[in-house]
Design an enzyme around this catalytic site. Sequence first.
Site, PDB file in Angstrom:
ATOM      1  N   SER A   1      40.383  40.575  42.973  1.00 13.96           N
ATOM      2  CA  SER A   1      41.192  39.697  43.816  1.00 13.96           C
ATOM      3  C   SER A   1      42.666  39.902  43.560  1.00 13.96           C
ATOM      4  CB  SER A   1      40.820  38.242  43.558  1.00 13.96           C
ATOM      5  OG  SER A   1      41.180  37.887  42.239  1.00 13.96           O
TER       6      SER A   1
ATOM      7  N   LYS B   1      44.984  40.803  32.332  1.00 11.76           N
ATOM      8  CA  LYS B   1      44.068  41.856  32.774  1.00 11.76           C
ATOM      9  C   LYS B   1      44.457  43.248  32.286  1.00 11.76           C
ATOM     10  CE  LYS B   1      41.084  39.673  35.591  1.00 11.76           C
ATOM     11  NZ  LYS B   1      39.611  39.789  35.482  1.00 11.76           N
TER      12      LYS B   1
END
Lengths: 333, 333
Positions: free
Chosen positions: A88, A63
């Site tokens: 999340s 990410k």
Amino acid sequence: MEPNCPTSSNDYAADISSIRQAQVRIEPFAHRTPVLTSETLDSIAGRKLYFKCECFQKGGAFKFRGACNAIYSLDDDHAAKRVVTHSSGNHAAALALAAKLRGIPAYIVIPKNAPKCKVENVKRYGGQVIWSEPSMQSREDTANKVLQDTGAVLIHPYNDGRIISGQGTISLELLEQASKIDTLIVPISGGGLISGVALAAKAINPAIRIFAAEPMGADDAFQSKINGRITKLSEVNTIADGLRAFLGDLTWPIVRDLVDDVIVVDDEEIIQAMRLCYEILKIAVEPSGAIGLAAVLSNSFKTNPAYRECNNIGIVISGGNVDLGVLWNSVNK
Amino acid sequence: MEPNCPTSSNDYAADISSIRQAQVRIEPFAHRTPVLTSETLDSIAGRKLYFKCECFQKGGAFKFRGACNAIYSLDDDHAAKRVVTHSSGNHAAALALAAKLRGIPAYIVIPKNAPKCKVENVKRYGGQVIWSEPSMQSREDTANKVLQDTGAVLIHPYNDGRIISGQGTISLELLEQASKIDTLIVPISGGGLISGVALAAKAINPAIRIFAAEPMGADDAFQSKINGRITKLSEVNTIADGLRAFLGDLTWPIVRDLVDDVIVVDDEEIIQAMRLCYEILKIAVEPSGAIGLAAVLSNSFKTNPAYRECNNIGIVISGGNVDLGVLWNSVNK
């Protein structure tokens, strides 16, 4: 030009050019992650496997590539407004870290059921945590409220061309590190990772096969491909906490066009793959990160019409943020 | 020339030339392991750290380098006699694997208290397991009996120039991968690893500092350095199952002359380092493998006279063979 508008001749939200630009942009900050191989796993799979280890990326997941590209794509005026996201966990930590590097405050909306180690990562990187309920609706509502209250800029975890371009840098590295690869297996959730990976890989080698790996309890991409349109599920249920999101309007066209097939595996297969990652590869891999290995070992893959032509398989190990106790309890259920 | 006789001008059992030869010999078989870095661990240590990840070596530990060099150094007549060794686990598996690659049967004497995953590795690679009691005396006696019964060639786990040369290839790689390194911290047990690493590193850069990391419950190298002679202990007690052996007559002179200091840490520090390896580096590291990180974070190191000059530190993560349950139970004691 708005950051999210389509930029390629195919009207996708990213292309090989934006991915190459992302590579230059994030190069000073991101790790070039190693590729591991294992003859033991090759012999179990009956194929040569190349593991692109994004568990070693900053923040412990791929990410950071997208988040870093997005943060450093902002002009100074937008950067001054601060940033917000909902996630999340892994995008949350990645955005907090990238924002910290550029000196921008980041508001991070996190669902209450996010893994402890991911929340700790967000805090370690100085992100300001705002809790939401677990549902995607609550995440989005909470993030929108922060947007309204603060005027901050939203960096969506996947439905954003800058994010897709950042994740695509994985393919640029991997196909250089293991040029024989004829097949890629990539986890799918919101589709940001696989969109970037597929765009870059098919631009470099149009013959390369792209398989998505998706948990049975959150198989919206599988359903969407069958139905020919974005199909959301009424509920999701999988151990893979990073794979519970649904495709977005920017990722769906890329998944629709460039992903050859979706391999669906159950949680038991994911847990077994986590165990193999630990015991054989010697790496900490979260459930979402192990799903590519689960897919390559699954019957679904072995009975796929293209199976015989997949001989050199690149597997994206997307992240390694799994609490040790969770890993231990999972493999001992 | 007997394989174990001194070959360098200093009468050591190995030198930079034998290490470079080993590199060529093992290159077709061994992994060039990656070097990982972590800004989080750098900030905890207050130093730039480079982790040479031998947990990703074949068999899950550096031992394959030496074993492979020894096996492929044998002439055909000796190879035909088969090989035997005694080992707490990692050298056992490494020798079994290297022997299998050359098509030689290997007899492996293993103490009954060896970790399960290490015994499984030996069996996976086709080694013929022969059990001994845990003591070094029983290991050696059992191996000698196998030697007499079978006429096989002994490949000692560390007191052997071919083994030392193989382990030394780590330095050739590491100093190429991270050329700024001014200090190396290396686990010490029988001394094969640190002897090879020190010989190669000091040949490349005589100014480089070499620290041994040793568990308090098996600190024979620390005692030997103080006493100026090989000092064996009447008993050993440490979680680091790979660090319970004593220096040999071939490794001692190298350790005496080339190892700048021995950093002694306790089991609690080792366990904390294992936890950091898992949580931050995302790698599975056995107790013996984590001791270098334990040492760099220890007060013993921070109060060492040379501490201020150690700014770029290479740490050899020697192996990753730790049962998941053992890891979990260790960090939750």
